[in-house]
Design a protein around this motif. Sequence first.
Motif, PDB file in Angstrom:
ATOM      1  N   ARG A  58      10.531  34.322 -30.191  1.00 14.62           N
ATOM      2  CA  ARG A  58      11.480  35.361 -29.799  1.00 14.62           C
ATOM      3  C   ARG A  58      11.560  35.463 -28.308  1.00 14.62           C
ATOM      4  O   ARG A  58      10.780  35.170 -27.438  1.00 14.62           O
ATOM      5  CB  ARG A  58      11.206  36.735 -30.252  1.00 14.62           C
ATOM      6  N   GLN A 118      17.103  38.554 -35.759  1.00 18.42           N
ATOM      7  CA  GLN A 118      16.792  40.159 -35.820  1.00 18.42           C
ATOM      8  C   GLN A 118      17.960  41.055 -35.761  1.00 18.42           C
ATOM      9  O   GLN A 118      18.905  40.904 -35.097  1.00 18.42           O
ATOM     10  CB  GLN A 118      15.912  40.410 -34.482  1.00 18.42           C
ATOM     11  N   LEU A 127      13.039  41.872 -38.663  1.00 16.89           N
ATOM     12  CA  LEU A 127      13.137  40.660 -38.494  1.00 16.89           C
ATOM     13  C   LEU A 127      13.232  39.735 -39.691  1.00 16.89           C
ATOM     14  O   LEU A 127      12.457  39.765 -40.578  1.00 16.89           O
ATOM     15  CB  LEU A 127      11.763  39.963 -37.445  1.00 16.89           C
ATOM     16  N   TYR A 143       9.264  44.110 -41.207  1.00 21.09           N
ATOM     17  CA  TYR A 143       9.796  45.531 -40.794  1.00 21.09           C
ATOM     18  C   TYR A 143       8.541  46.473 -40.630  1.00 21.09           C
ATOM     19  O   TYR A 143       7.495  46.194 -41.256  1.00 21.09           O
ATOM     20  CB  TYR A 143      10.842  46.146 -41.746  1.00 21.09           C
TER      21      TYR A 143
END
Length: 288
Positions: A58, A118, A127, A143
């Motif tokens: 990410r 996301q 996610l 989550y």
Amino acid sequence: MWTRLPSSALRVTGADRTDFVHGQMTGDLRGAPTPGVVPCAFLNVRGQIEQFAYAYKRPDDIYLHLGAGEAQALAARLKRYIIFDQVELHDLSDTLRTVHVWQQDVPGWDAAGPAAQQWTLGGSLVLGGRVGRGAEGGVDLHYLARDEQAVLEALGGEERPLSELSALRVAAGLPDVLADDFVGALPQEVGLDVGGPLTAISYRKGCYVGQEIMARIEARGQTRFHLARLLGTGLPSHTDIHQGERVVGRTGQSADGAVLARLRREIADGDTVQVGGVQATVQWIPHA
């Protein structure tokens, strides 16, 4: 339909996070898109699997999703290799929850979009990762535990037990390192090789722990064991496989008349073997 997944998790932050994790795992994290998700193994110096994870790349961190109870051991391993790296590890096992949604019909999920996404679901940040677990398509949804009720209400659908998802996984020939007790095996022996049912290794990335053994296996072309499916009634899990008096492998998790197995290559497709006194038929898992 969705199923709760027993899970643990690590979050890796810091300026060197991508290079550091990339240098520990078998998959190519550095070459993955952002956002992206990469299945990977963490090996010992003999090339044997110690942990398996899905690494989510990410913009601000690396999220490592593992099986239940695995995060602490992986964190301890990673800490041994932090020297001058600007890296911090955070165990999120108590604060996150994960379900697997059997089809890609999650509200807000873009089926044509990237493998990791996301977005907000039920007022909470979630996610998602495109992860095959036996059902056609399928998304792992992560989550915060405190938001579970709101997320699951917004998700809708029917909860199905883990045993049903496991049966789909075994039928599809997809290994689960923890559930199948494949820890200690070589990745190529249990379907994690390039072209296998769950590719979790790159032969073109930089060095990592166990990489020399992986290079030798690539040059040699095969291992003595390979991933197979055994078919039969009442097959036991995690049990030695015999052909005559000889032990030729070991079963993983049994589910609905089938079980995945780490089996010696010389056993022929369609052969009969014995597992705990139960007769089983060998069905090799295809390898591209």
